[in-house]
Design an enzyme around this catalytic site. Structure first.
Site, PDB file in Angstrom:
ATOM      1  N   LYS A  11      -6.107  41.067  -5.270  1.00 22.60           N
ATOM      2  CA  LYS A  11      -5.157  39.957  -5.243  1.00 22.60           C
ATOM      3  C   LYS A  11      -5.528  38.891  -6.258  1.00 22.60           C
ATOM      4  CE  LYS A  11      -4.191  35.997  -2.153  1.00 22.60           C
ATOM      5  NZ  LYS A  11      -5.014  34.982  -2.848  1.00 22.60           N
ATOM      6  N   ASN A  12      -6.793  38.478  -6.261  1.00 24.06           N
ATOM      7  CA  ASN A  12      -7.207  37.354  -7.088  1.00 24.06           C
ATOM      8  C   ASN A  12      -7.306  37.697  -8.565  1.00 24.06           C
ATOM      9  OD1 ASN A  12      -7.325  35.651  -4.878  1.00 24.06           O
ATOM     10  ND2 ASN A  12      -9.486  36.061  -4.484  1.00 24.06           N
ATOM     11  N   CYS A  20      -2.798  28.472   1.477  1.00 26.44           N
ATOM     12  CA  CYS A  20      -3.446  28.233   2.764  1.00 26.44           C
ATOM     13  C   CYS A  20      -3.985  26.814   2.858  1.00 26.44           C
ATOM     14  CB  CYS A  20      -4.601  29.215   2.957  1.00 26.44           C
ATOM     15  SG  CYS A  20      -4.068  30.897   3.311  1.00 26.44           S
ATOM     16  N   ARG A  23      -8.183  20.830  -1.930  1.00 29.03           N
ATOM     17  CA  ARG A  23      -7.957  21.630  -3.134  1.00 29.03           C
ATOM     18  C   ARG A  23      -7.181  20.849  -4.194  1.00 29.03           C
ATOM     19  NH1 ARG A  23      -7.607  27.768  -1.267  1.00 29.03           N
ATOM     20  NH2 ARG A  23      -5.596  27.798  -2.239  1.00 29.03           N
ATOM     21  N   ASP A  50     -14.443  33.291   0.743  1.00 28.53           N
ATOM     22  CA  ASP A  50     -13.381  34.108   1.330  1.00 28.53           C
ATOM     23  C   ASP A  50     -13.893  35.084   2.379  1.00 28.53           C
ATOM     24  OD1 ASP A  50     -11.315  32.924  -0.016  1.00 28.53           O
ATOM     25  OD2 ASP A  50     -11.085  34.483  -1.530  1.00 28.53           O
ATOM     26  N   ARG A  92      -0.479  38.180   3.088  1.00 28.74           N
ATOM     27  CA  ARG A  92      -0.547  37.595   1.757  1.00 28.74           C
ATOM     28  C   ARG A  92      -1.614  38.273   0.906  1.00 28.74           C
ATOM     29  NH1 ARG A  92      -2.469  32.340   1.725  1.00 28.74           N
ATOM     30  NH2 ARG A  92      -2.244  32.630  -0.513  1.00 28.74           N
TER      31      ARG A  92
END
Length: 417
Positions: free
Chosen positions: A22-23, A116, A121, A305, A398
């Protein structure tokens, strides 16, 4: 399908193939804007965040086509303009389109990014770094307007190794005038993958994988074929699930070299591993040992994570563990759900918890409040006696292509409802 139901108590056994990252996929999809041509991205995960990014790319004029092996993006029709509000506000990674659109069009209007709720952030690092490259920012009706009459290289020193800010500087710098020297860059493997993709497109980037990048601006880039690497966080999730259930499994394609810090912690929990180019074989203990202290840190440290998953496993560890979160200040939202399942967790402040392991967890109705915490609750359900229902699983989807299918392949009794 917003809920996942689990009948726990089964030790995971077997083989599972790890999905694409994903990242890595999200910034690479953003980078495809810079080519003005077709790129084929193989092994691209079919997850909600990727679908949201595809919607954003389509709204900007890209033609996107899913194929059996991945996804094709044709960015030749990109028009400058505003991003889709709905997709941008639901996904933090829409922010990496800022650097890509500035590189391609020199102007962009976008919503402040969502994602999220795991801390404030802030995007100040992004704005300050891009400002050094000639970008001027303003607010228009609550939206962010960025324009660069002349996008140029600069010497930039990030005060903290922000993954997103590093990606934005790279994306803006590859088509800027002159050279950009970025010190204090994040070193995550997903940034290295972004650099490799851009290099395949004709970009000149030196120092990928280090904290100092030199990006030499080019006049144009070209489309290419590229394979998205395996997702180290998904692999770490399944590895820790084996630790918690006392299972043994082969994680096909799992990138062992990127999970060194995770395996070091898991070994202290009592796990055993065998790594190869094909993946990782993991053998979990009958009951995890408590690791005295786990601290999250930027790569190559223990990843934030996977902090929630480590907390879930240590909820039945034999002893006391202190977990310290050093990346985000609101990443213990999973604690409430774990306590409902019988975990003994004391939260000392916003960045520290102390967990005293119990012999077993008990199934309960719990709710996911963010992506990785949701995956941790599913992991806890696999470990627990009885039935667990995890609602709010749109967060989980997600980042996990099909977490229920993957765990079923390892023998778990788990369904989406």
């Amino acid at each position: 399908m917003d809920s996942i139901c689990i009948r726990g108590g089964v030790a995971l056994q077997g083989n599972v193939c790890i999905q694409g990252s994903k990242n890595a996929a999200l910034p690479i999809l953003a980078a495809s804007l810079l080519t003005g041509e077709c790129s084929v991205l193989k092994n691209c995960p079919r997850i909600l965040d990727v679908y949201a990014m595809v919607s954003l790319l389509q709204s900007l004029g890209c033609a996107v086509c899913w194929q059996e092996s991945g996804i094709m993006v044709d960015s030749s029709g990109v028009k400058c303009g505003e991003m889709s509000s709905e997709a941008a506000t639901c996904m933090r990674s829409s922010l990496c389109l800022l650097g890509a659109m500035l590189g391609r069009c020199r102007e962009v209007v976008m919503e402040h990014p969502g994602g999220c709720v795991i801390g404030e952030r802030p995007i100040d690092l992004h704005l300050t770094a891009l400002g050094q490259m000639g970008v001027v920012f303003s607010e228009e009706r609550g939206r962010l307007h960025a324009i660069a009459d002349r996008l140029h290289g600069a010497e930039i020193d990030l005060p903290t190794p922000s993954v997103g800010a590093t990606e934005n500087v790279i994306l803006a710098g590859v088509l800027a005038e002159g050279d950009t020297i970025l010190s204090g860059a994040a070193r995550e493997p997903e940034i290295t993958a972004l650099c490799r993709y851009l290099q395949c497109c004709g970009a000149c980037i030196e120092g990928a994988g280090t904290d100092r990048l030199v990006i030499r601006g080019q006049s144009r880039l070209y489309g290419t074929d590229f394979t998205i690497p395996a997702d180290r966080i998904v692999a770490g999730t399944y590895l820790l699930a084996c630790m918690g259930t006392g299972g043994s499994a082969f994680l096909e394609r799992a990138p062992g070299e990127e999970l060194t810090a995770v395996m070091e912690v898991a070994e202290r929990m009592g796990g055993h591993f065998c790594t190869s180019e094909q993946g990782i074989y993991v053998q979990g203990p009958s009951r995890p040992r408590a690791v005295e202290r786990i601290r999250t840190a930027p790569y190559p440290g223990f990843p934030t994570d996977l902090q929630s998953m480590a907390l879930a496993v240590e909820a039945r560890g034999n002893g006391v563990t202190e977990i310290e979160e050093n990346i985000f200040e609101n990443r213990f939202r999973v604690v409430e759900g774990l306590r409902r399942m019988g975990a003994c967790i004391e939260q000392t402040d916003s960045r520290r918890v102390r967990v005293t392991g119990v012999p077993f967890l008990t199934g309960a109705e719990v709710c996911a409040k963010e992506l990785r915490g949701g995956a941790a609750l599913v992991t806890a359900g696999l470990m627990a006696q009885g039935e667990t229902s995890v609602s709010g699983c749109s967060f989980v989807y997600r980042g996990y292509e099909n977490i229920c299918r993957d765990f079923r392949e390892l023998g778990a009794r788990i369904t989406s409802v």
